[in-house]
Design a protein around this motif. Structure first.
Motif, short mmCIF file in Angstrom:
data_model
loop_
_atom_site.label_atom_id
_atom_site.label_comp_id
_atom_site.label_asym_id
_atom_site.label_seq_id
_atom_site.Cartn_x
_atom_site.Cartn_y
_atom_site.Cartn_z
N PRO A 76 -18.22 4.00 -61.16
CA PRO A 76 -17.07 4.59 -60.19
C PRO A 76 -17.31 5.88 -59.46
CG PRO A 76 -16.80 5.34 -62.80
CD PRO A 76 -18.07 4.40 -62.52
N ALA A 77 -16.71 5.63 -58.27
CA ALA A 77 -16.70 6.62 -57.49
C ALA A 77 -15.75 7.75 -57.47
CB ALA A 77 -16.95 6.27 -56.12
N PRO A 78 -16.02 9.03 -57.12
CA PRO A 78 -14.86 9.93 -56.97
C PRO A 78 -13.47 9.67 -56.07
CG PRO A 78 -16.95 10.86 -56.74
CD PRO A 78 -17.13 9.51 -56.70
N LEU A 79 -12.55 9.92 -56.25
CA LEU A 79 -11.20 9.53 -55.39
C LEU A 79 -11.68 10.10 -54.05
CD1 LEU A 79 -8.46 8.28 -55.23
CD2 LEU A 79 -7.61 10.93 -55.82
N GLU A 80 -12.43 11.19 -53.78
CA GLU A 80 -12.61 11.66 -52.43
C GLU A 80 -13.49 10.63 -51.74
OE1 GLU A 80 -11.38 15.05 -55.00
OE2 GLU A 80 -12.93 13.41 -55.16
N ASP A 81 -14.45 10.24 -52.56
CA ASP A 81 -15.34 9.00 -51.65
C ASP A 81 -14.62 7.86 -51.51
OD1 ASP A 81 -17.58 10.77 -52.09
OD2 ASP A 81 -18.49 9.69 -53.53
N ARG A 82 -13.82 7.24 -52.36
CA ARG A 82 -12.70 6.17 -52.04
C ARG A 82 -11.98 6.28 -50.78
NH1 ARG A 82 -10.05 4.61 -56.80
NH2 ARG A 82 -10.31 7.09 -57.67
N MET A 83 -11.42 7.24 -51.01
CA MET A 83 -10.54 8.02 -49.61
C MET A 83 -11.22 8.11 -48.56
SD MET A 83 -9.98 10.94 -47.82
CE MET A 83 -10.67 12.16 -48.43
N ASP A 84 -12.49 8.20 -48.48
CA ASP A 84 -13.32 8.42 -47.21
C ASP A 84 -13.70 6.94 -46.75
OD1 ASP A 84 -14.07 10.40 -45.32
OD2 ASP A 84 -16.46 9.63 -46.01
N ASP A 85 -13.52 5.99 -47.73
CA ASP A 85 -13.41 4.72 -47.18
C ASP A 85 -12.52 4.05 -46.30
OD1 ASP A 85 -15.71 4.35 -48.82
OD2 ASP A 85 -14.67 3.34 -50.66
N VAL A 86 -11.26 5.00 -46.42
CA VAL A 86 -10.30 4.43 -45.39
C VAL A 86 -10.69 5.17 -44.04
CG1 VAL A 86 -7.81 5.16 -44.93
CG2 VAL A 86 -8.53 4.89 -47.33
N ARG A 87 -11.21 6.46 -43.98
CA ARG A 87 -11.71 6.91 -42.58
C ARG A 87 -12.65 5.96 -42.08
NH1 ARG A 87 -15.75 8.59 -41.08
NH2 ARG A 87 -16.68 8.57 -43.16
N ALA A 88 -13.64 5.51 -42.79
CA ALA A 88 -14.74 4.56 -42.32
C ALA A 88 -14.20 3.37 -41.69
CB ALA A 88 -15.71 4.29 -43.32
N MET A 90 -10.93 3.04 -40.49
CA MET A 90 -10.34 3.31 -39.28
C MET A 90 -11.38 3.85 -38.06
SD MET A 90 -7.31 5.86 -40.55
CE MET A 90 -6.76 6.55 -38.98
N ASP A 91 -12.39 4.20 -38.12
CA ASP A 91 -13.59 4.42 -37.30
C ASP A 91 -13.98 3.18 -36.90
OD1 ASP A 91 -13.23 6.99 -37.55
OD2 ASP A 91 -14.78 7.49 -38.75
N ALA A 92 -14.27 2.13 -37.68
CA ALA A 92 -14.65 1.01 -37.38
C ALA A 92 -13.78 0.12 -36.47
CB ALA A 92 -15.29 0.01 -38.53
N ALA A 93 -12.53 0.38 -36.83
CA ALA A 93 -11.40 -0.37 -36.19
C ALA A 93 -10.85 0.12 -34.90
CB ALA A 93 -10.43 -0.69 -37.19
N GLY A 94 -11.54 1.15 -34.64
CA GLY A 94 -11.12 1.99 -33.37
C GLY A 94 -9.65 2.78 -33.52
N SER A 95 -9.42 3.06 -34.88
CA SER A 95 -7.90 3.49 -34.94
C SER A 95 -7.91 5.14 -34.98
CB SER A 95 -7.26 3.17 -36.35
OG SER A 95 -5.99 3.74 -36.54
N GLU A 96 -7.63 5.78 -34.03
CA GLU A 96 -7.66 7.36 -34.13
C GLU A 96 -6.59 7.83 -35.12
OE1 GLU A 96 -9.58 9.28 -32.75
OE2 GLU A 96 -10.95 7.85 -31.89
N ARG A 97 -5.14 7.20 -34.97
CA ARG A 97 -4.23 7.66 -35.98
C ARG A 97 -3.57 6.59 -36.54
NH1 ARG A 97 0.91 10.29 -34.14
NH2 ARG A 97 1.37 11.87 -35.94
N ALA A 98 -3.16 6.52 -37.47
CA ALA A 98 -2.53 5.44 -38.09
C ALA A 98 -1.59 5.84 -39.18
CB ALA A 98 -3.59 4.31 -38.76
#
Length: 425
Positions: A76-88, A90-98
Motif C-alpha cells: 500500500p502507498a501513503p495517501l499522499e502518493d495516491r493523491m499525487d496520482d491525481v496530479r500526474a 491532470m498533467d498528462a491530460a493537459g488540465s491546469e484546473r479541474a
C-alpha cells in the motif's frame, strides 16, 4: 467502444486514464474502492452516467494504482502518493484546473488534493464518502452502524470475485445476472490481496483535520440509506466552510444504480448552475428480426462444429450492425442461448432464436441498416416473430414508443455472405 486509454507517469507507477467529452470545464472522477476503465463502458448504467457527466464537462477518468488498468503495486502507498496520482493524471491530460468528483474511498484523496493544490481545484464534489475510517464507534460520525457496515464489506473479501459486494453497494440491483457481472468486474479490477489492502487502508484514513482548510466550492452528496452512514456526510458538510449538503433518497452506494440521472443532475447543477433539459421520450426506433435460412436442415447437414461457426458469423454480423448504429443487443433466446459475458453456447444446434435491442440516445437505428433485398417469412400475421430463429432490436421499456419506423425482417443465407430482407407489415 471505450475511449482511448493512455498512461500517466506518477513516480515509477503508470496510471491509466481516459478523457471523454469536450465541455467547458474539466472534471476529474476519483474512483472508489475498485474501478476498471475499459470494463465500465460495457455496463450500460455506468456508460450512461459517465456520458451524462461528459455532456457538460471534459471528463477525466483514471484507475488508481494497483487497480484496473494501472500498474499493480506490491504494498500500500501513503495517501499522499495516491493523491499525487491525481496530479500526474491532470498533467498528462493537459488540465491546469479541474473540479474533483471523489466517490467513496476516492473522497479522502480528493479532500487532500483540494487542500494541497487549491489553485488547481475548481470545485470539490464528495459523494458517498467519509473523512475517517476509524472503527472506534465513539470516534466515527457513523458510530456503530459504520463498524457493522465495514465488517459486512470486509466479510465479502473471503468470496472476492463472486459479486457479493453488490448486495451492500447496490441493493437495488440484486439478481443473478447482476451478481455475475459484478464478480467479473471485481476480478478484473483488483486481486483478492489488493482488495484486502485497499480495505485496510480505509481504516487508517483520517482527513478530518483538513476539512476546515478547504477553500473551494464543495458539494457533499449522499444517499440516505447507503451503507456509509449519512452522518459522515453531515460531518463533512459541517466542517468544510460553505459546503452544500444534498441527501438523496435511496440505499445504493454506487451512483450508477438507483436514480442515477438525478444524481448526475445534482452534480451538473452544482458545477454549471443549470440542468440540461431531459431528453424527449418520443423517439423513432427500428425493430429488426433476423432469420438463418433453413437452419434446421443446415445444422443437420453441417454438424455441430461447422454449425457453431455459422452461428458465430451470424452474431458477428448482427453485432457489427448494432455497433454501427449505436444499437443494443438484449440477449439471445432459444436452445442456443448466448450470455454475452461468457460466450458460451448451449443446447441443440438445430434452432436459434435471438432477440437484440437497438436503441439510440437521440435517434434510432436507421431503417436503411437492413438491406433492401428479398425474403420476409419471419413475421406472423400478428406482426410478431414466428417460431423460426430471429433476433429483435427494441427500445428499453421506459421509452414510450409513440412513433415507429416500419419493422423489417431479414434473412441471412450462410451459403452467401449477403443479407436479404423486406419491410414487414
Amino acid at each position: 467502444m471505450p475511449p482511448e486509454t493512455r498512461y500517466a507517469r506518477s513516480g515509477e507507477i503508470n496510471i491509466a486514464y481516459q478523457v471523454v467529452g469536450d465541455g467547458p470545464l474539466d472534471l476529474v472522477f476519483v474512483p472508489g474502492f475498485i474501478s476498471h476503465l475499459d470494463l465500465q463502458w460495457a455496463d450500460p448504467r455506468i456508460a450512461r452516467f459517465l456520458d451524462k457527466l461528459a455532456s457538460f464537462s471534459r471528463l477525466i477518468l483514471f484507475d488508481k494504482r494497483g487497480t484496473g488498468l494501472s500498474d499493480p503495486v506490491a504494498a500500500p502507498a501513503p495517501l499522499e502518493d495516491r493523491m499525487d496520482d491525481v496530479r500526474a493524471v491532470m498533467d498528462a491530460a493537459g488540465s491546469e484546473r479541474a473540479a474533483l468528483f471523489g466517490l467513496s474511498e476516492g473522497g479522502p484523496m480528493s479532500i487532500l488534493f483540494a487542500a494541497t493544490y487549491p489553485e488547481r481545484t475548481r470545485a470539490l464534489i464528495l459523494c458517498g464518502t467519509f473523512a475517517t475510517g476509524s472503527l472506534d464507534p465513539d470516534d466515527h460520525p457513523g458510530g456503530q452502524r459504520w463498524v457493522d457496515s465495514f465488517d459486512r464489506i470486509r466479510g465479502t473479501l473471503e468470496h472476492w470475485g463472486e459479486g457479493q459486494t453488490l448486495a451492500l453497494m447496490a441493493p437495488s440491483a440484486q439478481g443473478e445476472r447482476e451478481r455475475i457481472g459484478r464478480g467479473i468486474f471485481e476480478r478484473s479490477s483488483a486481486s483478492p490481496q489488493m482488495a484486502r489492502t485497499l480495505m485496510d487502508m480505509v481504516i487508517e484514513t483520517d482527513v478530518r483535520d483538513l476539512l476546515p482548510s478547504i477553500r473551494v466550492p464543495t458539494l457533499v452528496l449522499h444517499r440516505e440509506e447507503e451503507f456509509i452512514p449519512v452522518e459522515s456526510a453531515h460531518y463533512m458538510a459541517e466542517h468544510i466552510p460553505g459546503a452544500r449538503l444534498i441527501v438523496l433518497p435511496g440505499a445504493d452506494h454506487i451512483p450508477f444504480y438507483g436514480d442515477a440521472d438525478g444524481y448526475a443532475e445534482e452534480i451538473e447543477e452544482f458545477l454549471t448552475g443549470a440542468r440540461h433539459a431531459p431528453p424527449s421520450d418520443r423517439i423513432l426506433t427500428t425493430v429488426m428480426f433476423t432469420d438463418i435460412v433453413g437452419s434446421t436442415e443446415r445444422a443437420a447437414t453441417l454438424g455441430d462444429a461447422r454449425w457453431r461457426e455459422l452461428l458465430a458469423r451470424h452474431d458477428e454480423l448482427i453485432r457489427a450492425e448494432l455497433e454501427h448504429h449505436r444499437g443494443r443487443e438484449v440477449k439471445t433466446m432459444g436452445t442456443a442461448s448466448w450470455p454475452p459475458s461468457t460466450g458460451r453456447r448451449g443446447g441443440s444446434a438445430a434452432r436459434r432464436r435471438s432477440r437484440s435491442r437497438c436503441a439510440r440516445s437521440k435517434s434510432s437505428c436507421a431503417p436503411a441498416s437492413i438491406p433492401e433485398s428479398a425474403s420476409s417469412s419471419a413475421m406472423t400475421s400478428a406482426g410478431w416473430p414466428s417460431t423460426s430463429e430471429r433476433a429483435s432490436a427494441r427500445l428499453p421499456e421506459p421509452v414510450r414508443r409513440s412513433s415507429r419506423a416500419p419493422s423489417r425482417t431479414s434473412s441471412w443465407d450462410p451459403a452467401s455472405p449477403s443479407w436479404t430482407g423486406a419491410p414487414s407489415s
